[in-house]
Design a protein around this motif. Sequence first.
Motif, PDB file in Angstrom:
ATOM      1  N   GLY A 161       8.828  17.815  -5.181  1.00 22.12           N
ATOM      2  CA  GLY A 161       8.637  18.916  -4.242  1.00 22.12           C
ATOM      3  C   GLY A 161       7.232  19.084  -3.724  1.00 22.12           C
ATOM      4  N   LYS A 162       6.309  18.206  -4.143  1.00 24.61           N
ATOM      5  CA  LYS A 162       4.916  18.412  -3.721  1.00 24.61           C
ATOM      6  C   LYS A 162       4.130  17.148  -3.439  1.00 24.61           C
ATOM      7  N   TYR A 163       4.744  15.978  -3.520  1.00 27.78           N
ATOM      8  CA  TYR A 163       4.022  14.737  -3.234  1.00 27.78           C
ATOM      9  C   TYR A 163       4.770  13.941  -2.173  1.00 27.78           C
ATOM     10  N   LEU A 164       4.152  13.788  -1.022  1.00 32.49           N
ATOM     11  CA  LEU A 164       4.696  12.952   0.044  1.00 32.49           C
ATOM     12  C   LEU A 164       4.132  11.556  -0.138  1.00 32.49           C
ATOM     13  N   ILE A 165       5.018  10.587  -0.358  1.00 35.10           N
ATOM     14  CA  ILE A 165       4.611   9.197  -0.546  1.00 35.10           C
ATOM     15  C   ILE A 165       4.991   8.425   0.712  1.00 35.10           C
ATOM     16  N   LEU A 166       4.014   7.775   1.338  1.00 34.62           N
ATOM     17  CA  LEU A 166       4.234   6.876   2.471  1.00 34.62           C
ATOM     18  C   LEU A 166       3.905   5.486   1.971  1.00 34.62           C
ATOM     19  N   ALA A 167       4.802   4.525   2.155  1.00 28.53           N
ATOM     20  CA  ALA A 167       4.610   3.210   1.554  1.00 28.53           C
ATOM     21  C   ALA A 167       4.899   2.080   2.533  1.00 28.53           C
ATOM     22  N   SER A 168       4.203   0.960   2.324  1.00 28.29           N
ATOM     23  CA  SER A 168       4.351  -0.199   3.204  1.00 28.29           C
ATOM     24  C   SER A 168       5.465  -1.144   2.770  1.00 28.29           C
TER      25      SER A 168
ATOM     26  N   ILE B 178       6.797  -0.987  -3.456  1.00 30.03           N
ATOM     27  CA  ILE B 178       5.735  -0.062  -3.875  1.00 30.03           C
ATOM     28  C   ILE B 178       6.203   1.391  -3.758  1.00 30.03           C
ATOM     29  N   LEU B 179       7.110   1.673  -2.831  1.00 27.92           N
ATOM     30  CA  LEU B 179       7.663   3.020  -2.753  1.00 27.92           C
ATOM     31  C   LEU B 179       8.400   3.350  -4.052  1.00 27.92           C
ATOM     32  N   ARG B 180       9.266   2.437  -4.488  1.00 23.00           N
ATOM     33  CA  ARG B 180      10.011   2.657  -5.730  1.00 23.00           C
ATOM     34  C   ARG B 180       9.067   2.798  -6.935  1.00 23.00           C
ATOM     35  N   GLU B 181       8.088   1.899  -7.033  1.00 25.94           N
ATOM     36  CA  GLU B 181       7.159   1.937  -8.168  1.00 25.94           C
ATOM     37  C   GLU B 181       6.356   3.235  -8.195  1.00 25.94           C
ATOM     38  N   THR B 182       5.881   3.668  -7.048  1.00 23.72           N
ATOM     39  CA  THR B 182       5.090   4.896  -6.984  1.00 23.72           C
ATOM     40  C   THR B 182       5.958   6.108  -7.292  1.00 23.72           C
TER      41      THR B 182
ATOM     42  N   ILE C 268       0.839  -1.192   0.000  1.00 23.91           N
ATOM     43  CA  ILE C 268       0.000   0.000   0.000  1.00 23.91           C
ATOM     44  C   ILE C 268       0.881   1.251   0.000  1.00 23.91           C
ATOM     45  N   ALA C 269       0.435   2.260  -0.736  1.00 21.28           N
ATOM     46  CA  ALA C 269       1.119   3.557  -0.747  1.00 21.28           C
ATOM     47  C   ALA C 269       0.077   4.659  -0.625  1.00 21.28           C
ATOM     48  N   PHE C 270       0.387   5.630   0.201  1.00 19.80           N
ATOM     49  CA  PHE C 270      -0.436   6.822   0.348  1.00 19.80           C
ATOM     50  C   PHE C 270       0.343   7.977  -0.266  1.00 19.80           C
ATOM     51  N   VAL C 271      -0.320   8.787  -1.073  1.00 23.49           N
ATOM     52  CA  VAL C 271       0.320   9.949  -1.672  1.00 23.49           C
ATOM     53  C   VAL C 271      -0.458  11.183  -1.240  1.00 23.49           C
ATOM     54  N   PHE C 272       0.234  12.061  -0.526  1.00 28.05           N
ATOM     55  CA  PHE C 272      -0.365  13.297  -0.032  1.00 28.05           C
ATOM     56  C   PHE C 272       0.267  14.470  -0.769  1.00 28.05           C
ATOM     57  N   GLU C 273      -0.569  15.346  -1.321  1.00 25.18           N
ATOM     58  CA  GLU C 273      -0.030  16.549  -1.928  1.00 25.18           C
ATOM     59  C   GLU C 273       0.323  17.524  -0.805  1.00 25.18           C
ATOM     60  N   ILE C 274       1.517  18.116  -0.901  1.00 23.35           N
ATOM     61  CA  ILE C 274       1.964  19.050   0.125  1.00 23.35           C
ATOM     62  C   ILE C 274       2.240  20.416  -0.487  1.00 23.35           C
ATOM     63  N   LYS C 275       2.207  21.430   0.360  1.00 29.48           N
ATOM     64  CA  LYS C 275       2.433  22.804  -0.089  1.00 29.48           C
ATOM     65  C   LYS C 275       3.907  23.172  -0.104  1.00 29.48           C
ATOM     66  N   ASN C 276       4.692  22.603   0.828  1.00 28.94           N
ATOM     67  CA  ASN C 276       6.049  23.081   1.010  1.00 28.94           C
ATOM     68  C   ASN C 276       6.977  21.954   1.452  1.00 28.94           C
ATOM     69  N   GLN C 277       7.875  21.536   0.566  1.00 27.96           N
ATOM     70  CA  GLN C 277       8.826  20.468   0.883  1.00 27.96           C
ATOM     71  C   GLN C 277       9.787  20.883   1.988  1.00 27.96           C
ATOM     72  N   GLU C 278      10.169  22.150   2.013  1.00 30.40           N
ATOM     73  CA  GLU C 278      11.128  22.620   3.017  1.00 30.40           C
ATOM     74  C   GLU C 278      10.574  22.487   4.436  1.00 30.40           C
ATOM     75  N   ILE C 279       9.278  22.534   4.574  1.00 30.88           N
ATOM     76  CA  ILE C 279       8.655  22.319   5.882  1.00 30.88           C
ATOM     77  C   ILE C 279       8.450  20.825   6.124  1.00 30.88           C
TER      78      ILE C 279
END
Length: 132
Positions: free
Chosen positions: A106-113, A117-121, A35-46
């Motif tokens: 710079g705008k997609y945080l991927i969390l993977a199990s 799947i992390l590499r593929e995503t 499983i992978a979750f992809v969250f759009e983020i506003k600021n990578q530096e934060i």
Amino acid sequence: ATPREFFETMRELPPAKLLESFTGKWNLYIHSGDIAFVFEIKNQEIAQPVMIGWEQSLERIFAPFTGAIDPGIREYRDIIVKNVDARVATLSQGDNTIIGYSIVRGKYLILASSEKILRETMERFIVGPINE
């Protein structure tokens, strides 16, 4: 559901700065039991330094998905996927279950199990067109 509602359901709220960094858009991907979750983020530096500080909490979020009865991360290590840094960890000694995360474009945080799947995503988000 919003990212906040998702994390409330998992009973593991991220730090406030990370929650504030989410745009509200997110997706869930399942492939071959991973499983992978992809969250759009506003600021990578934060988001990046907050994620490093929040790494040890990822084990609790993914325990229901990985089947880890007694999750316990030993250590994180860096991997590189198409010149983009990612962090992965083994949940227990002798176990090949991996969890990980990366910030792509710079705008997609991927969390993977899993590392797979992390590499593929990551590869899909790095090289493929994304409807924005």
